[in-house]
Design an enzyme around this catalytic site. Structure first.
Site, mmCIF file in Angstrom:
data_model
loop_
_atom_site.group_PDB
_atom_site.id
_atom_site.type_symbol
_atom_site.label_atom_id
_atom_site.label_comp_id
_atom_site.label_asym_id
_atom_site.label_seq_id
_atom_site.Cartn_x
_atom_site.Cartn_y
_atom_site.Cartn_z
ATOM 1 C CG PHE A 248 40.965 44.364 40.780
ATOM 2 C CD1 PHE A 248 41.315 43.146 41.342
ATOM 3 C CD2 PHE A 248 41.886 44.999 39.948
ATOM 4 C CE1 PHE A 248 42.564 42.578 41.090
ATOM 5 C CE2 PHE A 248 43.126 44.441 39.682
ATOM 6 C CZ PHE A 248 43.475 43.229 40.256
ATOM 7 C CG ASP B 24 35.474 41.121 41.472
ATOM 8 O OD1 ASP B 24 35.705 42.267 41.888
ATOM 9 O OD2 ASP B 24 35.604 40.100 42.183
ATOM 10 C CG ASP C 38 39.212 49.961 43.583
ATOM 11 O OD1 ASP C 38 40.154 50.168 44.378
ATOM 12 O OD2 ASP C 38 38.017 50.001 43.926
ATOM 13 C CB CYS D 22 42.580 50.214 49.393
ATOM 14 S SG CYS D 22 42.569 48.458 49.069
#
Ligand code: SAH
Length: 431
Positions: free
Chosen positions: A257, A279, A334, A374
């Site tokens: 990511f 990604d 991430d 997140c």
């Protein structure tokens, strides 16, 4: 002199009386509409949370127009603050100050200046940072990012949007930017009755802005990139993770990511021998490739536009009588937030578990797993539990070597829990 206290200290113990001076923008001349909250609904606002929901309001008199400033009071008539009204939103009032103030140029100057002071203190070495992060800077509905000499503004609340040009004037005064750009292409604006808009509000902007983060040069397109251009909230963590990776000279690193390469390129710069950046966005990877080139790191970096879930699955599949030999000294995970709301948390946790099970199979013993979440709805304890469960399933033993949070230009106000969202850990895989 008080016993045991030296003269110097004793003088410091004298009570200090501060006479309350009205701020230049205090006590507006005009009377505003008064929003009175129901009994028992004021504590959250007193504690500093700025959102007033429909169900918590006892009365509104007289009826304000959308975007107007209003005064908020409790049932006993005590002042709770000044906010901006929007009947179209579920959040009817966003409180901006605990006092009676005018929401004018002086107010925005004061707030933005104190936000800037915080950044200058916490991130003295960078020219690119989030100047204003909405509730985290007591400016609900306003985000301002600074990319060198270009400012990017996002107004996600109607009251803020109506004052956009006033805010731009303040930003011009404080920063003298080359351009101020509006990145109002966020779907949440619809909840406020606002259209999506992108454009230049002041100055001129042609082409990307070259931004230096952690000593690396990135080309940012403020009018087109993810979020408002870069994930500034990871700026500090990118450096910290690179420092951990640098402890293993010539490391092989997986940046899953990767977006435009913030973690992977920092690792390459810190001495990693090879970095694989993954990604699913071709565009993000094309930018990552350009950044590798701009920073002289191309020889160490490989890029693959894939779904990380599929890639990890393929890389960890083993046939009968086969054993997987972990290839990486460090794996960075991430992912985007897998949860939009609380109801989606169980599914999200399954997603986090899956990537951790597979990622852990790819880290050498003694290697590093740096992992981030997140989602505001997944707290650090829950996140670590998922990682531990993945470690159990893969029979790996972890030593936690770092705990991460969002960069200080994304301030956390504990009485506004929504301001805290990014958490991460680095683990050494003991065995
Ligand atoms: N690590 C980056 C930020 C990552 S944001 C930084 O520090 O700058 C999350 C990224 O995950 C986005 O770039 C998005 O394109 C990508 N992404 C989302 N779902 C994905 C998937 N299933 N597979 C691969 N990439 C994905």
């Amino acid at each position: 002199m008080r016993s045991g206290v030296c003269v110097d200290c004793a003088s410091r113990l004298e009570p200090v009386i501060i006479l309350k001076r009205p701020m230049s923008n205090a006590l507006p001349p005009t009377q505003l509409s008064v929003v009175t909250l129901k009994r028992g609904e004021s504590d959250r606002i007193v504690a500093g949370h700025p959102w007033v929901y429909d169900g918590t309001i006892a009365s509104v008199r007289p009826r304000p127009a959308d975007g107007d400033a209003v005064w908020v009071r409790d049932v006993k008539g005590r002042q709770l603050g000044t906010g901006l009204w929007n009947s179209k939103s579920k959040i009817l009032v966003r409180v901006l100050a605990a006092e009676k103030v005018e929401i004018n140029t002086a107010f925005f100057t004061d707030r933005i200046q104190s936000a800037l002071t915080l950044r200058r203190r916490a991130l003295p070495a960078t020219n690119s940072f989030r100047v204003v992060n909405a509730e985290g800077d007591f400016l609900s509905g306003l985000i301002v990012d600074k990319y060198e000499d270009v400012l990017v503004l996002q107004t996600s609340a109607l009251g803020m949007d109506q004052r956009k040009h006033e805010i731009v004037a303040v930003l011009q005064e404080l920063f003298a930017p080359r351009a101020v750009v509006e990145r109002n292409d966020i779907s949440s604006r619809r909840l406020e009755g606002l259209p999506e808009q992108v454009g230049v509000l002041a100055g001129a902007l042609a082409g990307p802005v070259t931004v230096t983060l952690n000593g690396l040069r990135f080309a940012v397109d403020p009018l087109g990139g993810h979020k408002t251009g870069l994930y500034l909230d990871q700026q500090v963590n990118q450096r910290l993770v690179a420092e951990l990776i640098a402890r293993t000279p010539g490391a092989r690193v997986l940046d899953a990511f990767s977006f435009i390469g913030g973690f992977g390129l920092a690792a390459a710069q810190a001495g990693a021998a090879s970095v694989y950046l993954l990604d699913q966005s071709e565009e993000a990877l094309a930018a990552a490739r350009q950044h590798a080139q701009a920073n002289g790191l191309t020889d160490r970096c490989s890029f693959e536009a894939v779904n990380v879930f599929d890639w990890l699955k393929a890389r960890t599949a083993v046939g009968t009588n086969e054993k997987l030999i972990p290839p990486f000294d460090a794996v960075i995970l991430d992912p985007p937030s897998f949860t939009r709301n609380r109801a989606a948390v169980p599914d999200a946790l399954r997603g986090y578990k899956e990537i951790h099970v597979r990622a852990l199979k790819l880290v050498k013993s003694g290697g590093l797993l740096a992992t981030f979440c997140c989602s505001h709805h997944v707290d650090p304890v829950t996140f670590q539990d998922v990682i531990l469960s993945a470690a159990f399933d893969t029979r790996r033993l972890l030593r936690r070597v770092a705990v991460f949070t969002q960069a200080p230009d994304h301030p956390i106000i504990p009485s506004i829990p929504e301001t805290e969202y990014l958490k991460g850990f680095a683990f050494e895989v003991v065995r």
